[in-house]
Motif scaffolding. Sequence first.
Motif, PDB file in Angstrom:
ATOM      1  N   LEU A   1      34.642  39.848  47.316  1.00  0.00           N
ATOM      2  CA  LEU A   1      33.350  40.516  47.229  1.00  0.00           C
ATOM      3  C   LEU A   1      32.867  40.930  48.616  1.00  0.00           C
ATOM      4  CD1 LEU A   1      31.610  37.976  44.816  1.00  0.00           C
ATOM      5  CD2 LEU A   1      32.920  40.026  44.195  1.00  0.00           C
ATOM      6  N   GLU A   2      32.279  42.113  48.678  1.00  0.00           N
ATOM      7  CA  GLU A   2      31.669  42.554  49.930  1.00  0.00           C
ATOM      8  C   GLU A   2      30.223  42.061  49.989  1.00  0.00           C
ATOM      9  OE1 GLU A   2      30.866  46.644  52.507  1.00  0.00           O
ATOM     10  OE2 GLU A   2      31.282  46.739  50.367  1.00  0.00           O
ATOM     11  N   GLU A   3      29.833  41.519  51.117  1.00  0.00           N
ATOM     12  CA  GLU A   3      28.459  41.068  51.313  1.00  0.00           C
ATOM     13  C   GLU A   3      27.488  42.185  50.933  1.00  0.00           C
ATOM     14  OE1 GLU A   3      25.705  39.265  54.971  1.00  0.00           O
ATOM     15  OE2 GLU A   3      27.511  40.437  55.386  1.00  0.00           O
ATOM     16  N   GLY A   4      26.506  41.851  50.088  1.00  0.00           N
ATOM     17  CA  GLY A   4      25.515  42.829  49.668  1.00  0.00           C
ATOM     18  C   GLY A   4      25.733  43.377  48.276  1.00  0.00           C
TER      19      GLY A   4
ATOM     20  N   ALA B   1      40.738  40.157  28.628  1.00  0.00           N
ATOM     21  CA  ALA B   1      41.652  39.034  28.395  1.00  0.00           C
ATOM     22  C   ALA B   1      41.652  38.634  26.923  1.00  0.00           C
ATOM     23  CB  ALA B   1      41.253  37.848  29.276  1.00  0.00           C
ATOM     24  N   LEU B   2      40.469  38.599  26.316  1.00  0.00           N
ATOM     25  CA  LEU B   2      40.369  38.270  24.890  1.00  0.00           C
ATOM     26  C   LEU B   2      41.128  39.286  24.048  1.00  0.00           C
ATOM     27  CD1 LEU B   2      39.058  36.394  22.753  1.00  0.00           C
ATOM     28  CD2 LEU B   2      37.120  37.986  22.722  1.00  0.00           C
ATOM     29  N   ALA B   3      40.954  40.566  24.366  1.00  0.00           N
ATOM     30  CA  ALA B   3      41.627  41.625  23.618  1.00  0.00           C
ATOM     31  C   ALA B   3      43.143  41.559  23.787  1.00  0.00           C
ATOM     32  CB  ALA B   3      41.110  42.984  24.055  1.00  0.00           C
ATOM     33  N   ALA B   4      43.595  41.124  24.968  1.00  0.00           N
ATOM     34  CA  ALA B   4      45.036  41.061  25.239  1.00  0.00           C
ATOM     35  C   ALA B   4      45.660  39.760  24.779  1.00  0.00           C
ATOM     36  CB  ALA B   4      45.289  41.253  26.743  1.00  0.00           C
ATOM     37  N   GLY B   5      44.839  38.796  24.357  1.00  0.00           N
ATOM     38  CA  GLY B   5      45.364  37.529  23.883  1.00  0.00           C
ATOM     39  C   GLY B   5      45.856  36.612  24.982  1.00  0.00           C
ATOM     40  N   VAL B   6      45.240  36.700  26.177  1.00  0.00           N
ATOM     41  CA  VAL B   6      45.629  35.845  27.294  1.00  0.00           C
ATOM     42  C   VAL B   6      44.416  35.027  27.755  1.00  0.00           C
ATOM     43  CG1 VAL B   6      47.481  37.345  28.093  1.00  0.00           C
ATOM     44  CG2 VAL B   6      45.160  37.676  28.976  1.00  0.00           C
ATOM     45  N   THR B   7      44.684  33.961  28.504  1.00  0.00           N
ATOM     46  CA  THR B   7      43.650  33.087  29.020  1.00  0.00           C
ATOM     47  C   THR B   7      43.567  33.202  30.533  1.00  0.00           C
ATOM     48  OG1 THR B   7      44.002  31.489  27.234  1.00  0.00           O
ATOM     49  CG2 THR B   7      42.898  30.682  29.218  1.00  0.00           C
ATOM     50  N   VAL B   8      42.355  33.423  31.054  1.00  0.00           N
ATOM     51  CA  VAL B   8      42.154  33.374  32.503  1.00  0.00           C
ATOM     52  C   VAL B   8      42.002  31.902  32.861  1.00  0.00           C
ATOM     53  CG1 VAL B   8      40.742  34.104  34.450  1.00  0.00           C
ATOM     54  CG2 VAL B   8      41.065  35.641  32.507  1.00  0.00           C
ATOM     55  N   ALA B   9      43.062  31.299  33.399  1.00  0.00           N
ATOM     56  CA  ALA B   9      43.136  29.847  33.542  1.00  0.00           C
ATOM     57  C   ALA B   9      42.688  29.347  34.903  1.00  0.00           C
ATOM     58  CB  ALA B   9      44.575  29.389  33.279  1.00  0.00           C
ATOM     59  N   THR B  10      42.653  30.222  35.905  1.00  0.00           N
ATOM     60  CA  THR B  10      42.266  29.794  37.239  1.00  0.00           C
ATOM     61  C   THR B  10      41.818  31.009  38.030  1.00  0.00           C
ATOM     62  OG1 THR B  10      42.970  28.490  39.174  1.00  0.00           O
ATOM     63  CG2 THR B  10      44.586  30.012  38.237  1.00  0.00           C
ATOM     64  N   GLY B  11      41.100  30.766  39.124  1.00  0.00           N
ATOM     65  CA  GLY B  11      40.597  31.899  39.895  1.00  0.00           C
ATOM     66  C   GLY B  11      40.139  31.497  41.276  1.00  0.00           C
ATOM     67  N   ASP B  12      39.584  32.470  41.997  1.00  0.00           N
ATOM     68  CA  ASP B  12      39.129  32.237  43.360  1.00  0.00           C
ATOM     69  C   ASP B  12      38.091  33.291  43.704  1.00  0.00           C
ATOM     70  OD1 ASP B  12      39.202  31.012  45.974  1.00  0.00           O
ATOM     71  OD2 ASP B  12      40.287  32.786  46.673  1.00  0.00           O
ATOM     72  N   THR B  13      37.209  32.973  44.640  1.00  0.00           N
ATOM     73  CA  THR B  13      36.207  33.935  45.109  1.00  0.00           C
ATOM     74  C   THR B  13      36.136  33.871  46.626  1.00  0.00           C
ATOM     75  OG1 THR B  13      34.878  33.521  43.128  1.00  0.00           O
ATOM     76  CG2 THR B  13      33.816  34.699  44.924  1.00  0.00           C
ATOM     77  N   LYS B  14      36.147  35.038  47.256  1.00  0.00           N
ATOM     78  CA  LYS B  14      35.947  35.145  48.695  1.00  0.00           C
ATOM     79  C   LYS B  14      34.917  36.238  48.943  1.00  0.00           C
ATOM     80  CE  LYS B  14      39.080  32.205  50.314  1.00  0.00           C
ATOM     81  NZ  LYS B  14      39.476  31.606  49.023  1.00  0.00           N
ATOM     82  N   VAL B  15      34.160  36.111  50.026  1.00  0.00           N
ATOM     83  CA  VAL B  15      33.182  37.117  50.418  1.00  0.00           C
ATOM     84  C   VAL B  15      33.511  37.579  51.832  1.00  0.00           C
ATOM     85  CG1 VAL B  15      30.735  37.609  50.835  1.00  0.00           C
ATOM     86  CG2 VAL B  15      31.399  36.082  48.960  1.00  0.00           C
ATOM     87  N   VAL B  16      33.543  38.911  52.039  1.00  0.00           N
ATOM     88  CA  VAL B  16      33.786  39.479  53.361  1.00  0.00           C
ATOM     89  C   VAL B  16      32.507  40.146  53.858  1.00  0.00           C
ATOM     90  CG1 VAL B  16      36.239  39.803  52.896  1.00  0.00           C
ATOM     91  CG2 VAL B  16      34.647  41.670  52.416  1.00  0.00           C
ATOM     92  N   ASP B  17      32.421  40.360  55.167  1.00  0.00           N
ATOM     93  CA  ASP B  17      31.227  40.951  55.767  1.00  0.00           C
ATOM     94  C   ASP B  17      30.947  42.343  55.213  1.00  0.00           C
ATOM     95  OD1 ASP B  17      31.116  38.731  57.419  1.00  0.00           O
ATOM     96  OD2 ASP B  17      32.293  39.675  59.008  1.00  0.00           O
ATOM     97  N   ALA B  18      29.685  42.706  55.192  1.00  0.00           N
ATOM     98  CA  ALA B  18      29.300  44.061  54.799  1.00  0.00           C
ATOM     99  C   ALA B  18      30.025  45.074  55.671  1.00  0.00           C
ATOM    100  CB  ALA B  18      27.782  44.232  54.933  1.00  0.00           C
ATOM    101  N   GLY B  19      30.547  46.113  55.032  1.00  0.00           N
ATOM    102  CA  GLY B  19      31.302  47.127  55.759  1.00  0.00           C
ATOM    103  C   GLY B  19      32.776  46.819  55.899  1.00  0.00           C
ATOM    104  N   HIS B  20      33.207  45.650  55.428  1.00  0.00           N
ATOM    105  CA  HIS B  20      34.617  45.274  55.538  1.00  0.00           C
ATOM    106  C   HIS B  20      35.291  45.173  54.178  1.00  0.00           C
ATOM    107  CE1 HIS B  20      34.770  44.295  59.906  1.00  0.00           C
ATOM    108  NE2 HIS B  20      33.455  44.155  59.724  1.00  0.00           N
ATOM    109  N   GLY B  21      34.647  45.720  53.163  1.00  0.00           N
ATOM    110  CA  GLY B  21      35.232  45.774  51.823  1.00  0.00           C
ATOM    111  C   GLY B  21      34.717  47.034  51.156  1.00  0.00           C
ATOM    112  N   ASP B  22      34.831  47.069  49.847  1.00  0.00           N
ATOM    113  CA  ASP B  22      34.303  48.222  49.114  1.00  0.00           C
ATOM    114  C   ASP B  22      33.717  47.745  47.793  1.00  0.00           C
ATOM    115  OD1 ASP B  22      33.610  50.782  48.507  1.00  0.00           O
ATOM    116  OD2 ASP B  22      35.643  51.573  48.377  1.00  0.00           O
TER     117      ASP B  22
END
Length: 329
Positions: free
Chosen positions: A90-93, A110-131
């Motif tokens: 995620l970009e800050e802001g 995922a529900l429509a495709a019949g799969v399970t989202v079993a794990t994940g991660d979240t990172k945040v980058v500075d404003a202007g360094h993502g989209d």
Amino acid sequence: MGHGGGGALSAELVEHLFTPAYGNATLAGLSDSAALSLGGARLAFSTDSYVVRPLFFPGGSIGDLAVNGTVNDLAMSGARPAYLSCAFILEEGIELSTVGRVAEAVGAAALAAGVTVATGDTKVVDAGHGDGIFLNTSGIGLIPEGVDIRPQRAVPGDVIIVSGPIGLHGVAIMSVREGLEFGVEVTSDTAPLAGLVEAMLAVTPDLHVLRDPTRGGLATSLNEIAAASGTGVVLTERTLPVPDAVTNACGFLGLDPLYVANEGRLVAFVPRDRADAVVEAMRAHPQGTGAAVIGECVEEHPGMVVARTGLGGTRVVDLPLGEQLPRIC
């Protein structure tokens, strides 16, 4: 940007930088997903990152793409997709309501495709360094016994089938990104294809090659298969299922529909004696109603793709250098 477009520059990057660095037999197959043996089971394993702009477009969003793209990569090995991971960068802001919309799209897809989202991660980058939001998804699935689908298995005599109209995703993204109007709204074809592949395997487990022609379009996928198998590919242009809206948009912008990205289509190389039955099964499935035979695999011009034109001539369909439209998925 060209190195991320799925064409010749991408192939060069993989061949000369990543493959030597990682160097192993499992990676050498360079399929949409790796086929692994683990604990007596055959698993398909794939990962992909999504940087599409804009985040929401006619027919879908970055959330749909992230799920369907990885599900489809697993399905191209004949696997039954089972579990996904999903990482948000995620970009800050960025507004939490936008993040919530994307997360809900991931869950619904995922529900429509019949799969399970079993794990994940979240990172945040500075404003202007993502989209806004980037996503990464990885997935695993089980490959049924007796199924061996990979680009090296294409042989002369194989019939080439595409599951439906091509070019819709690329034109849909282009229309909203550039503010273009083509008379009718073009919607992305993003969709999970595992059910369609199961219907095809029910006809014959001996499907030789499956590939979902995303970045670089159908032309890139066919060139990769021709190169991996050492065979030639001949297309018949008049049988290519190109919607009028895509034809008109590409004519206006000077693009070739063969190189425009798809997100809910597959191309199959099938033994000739099973081709009619496979096409019939595909057309009976909601994701394959527009299935069409578009060409064949030949001994001539190994590693090369050519198209027979409506005037009776032929033209070379080469691997593109980069992507006609970056940030498409």
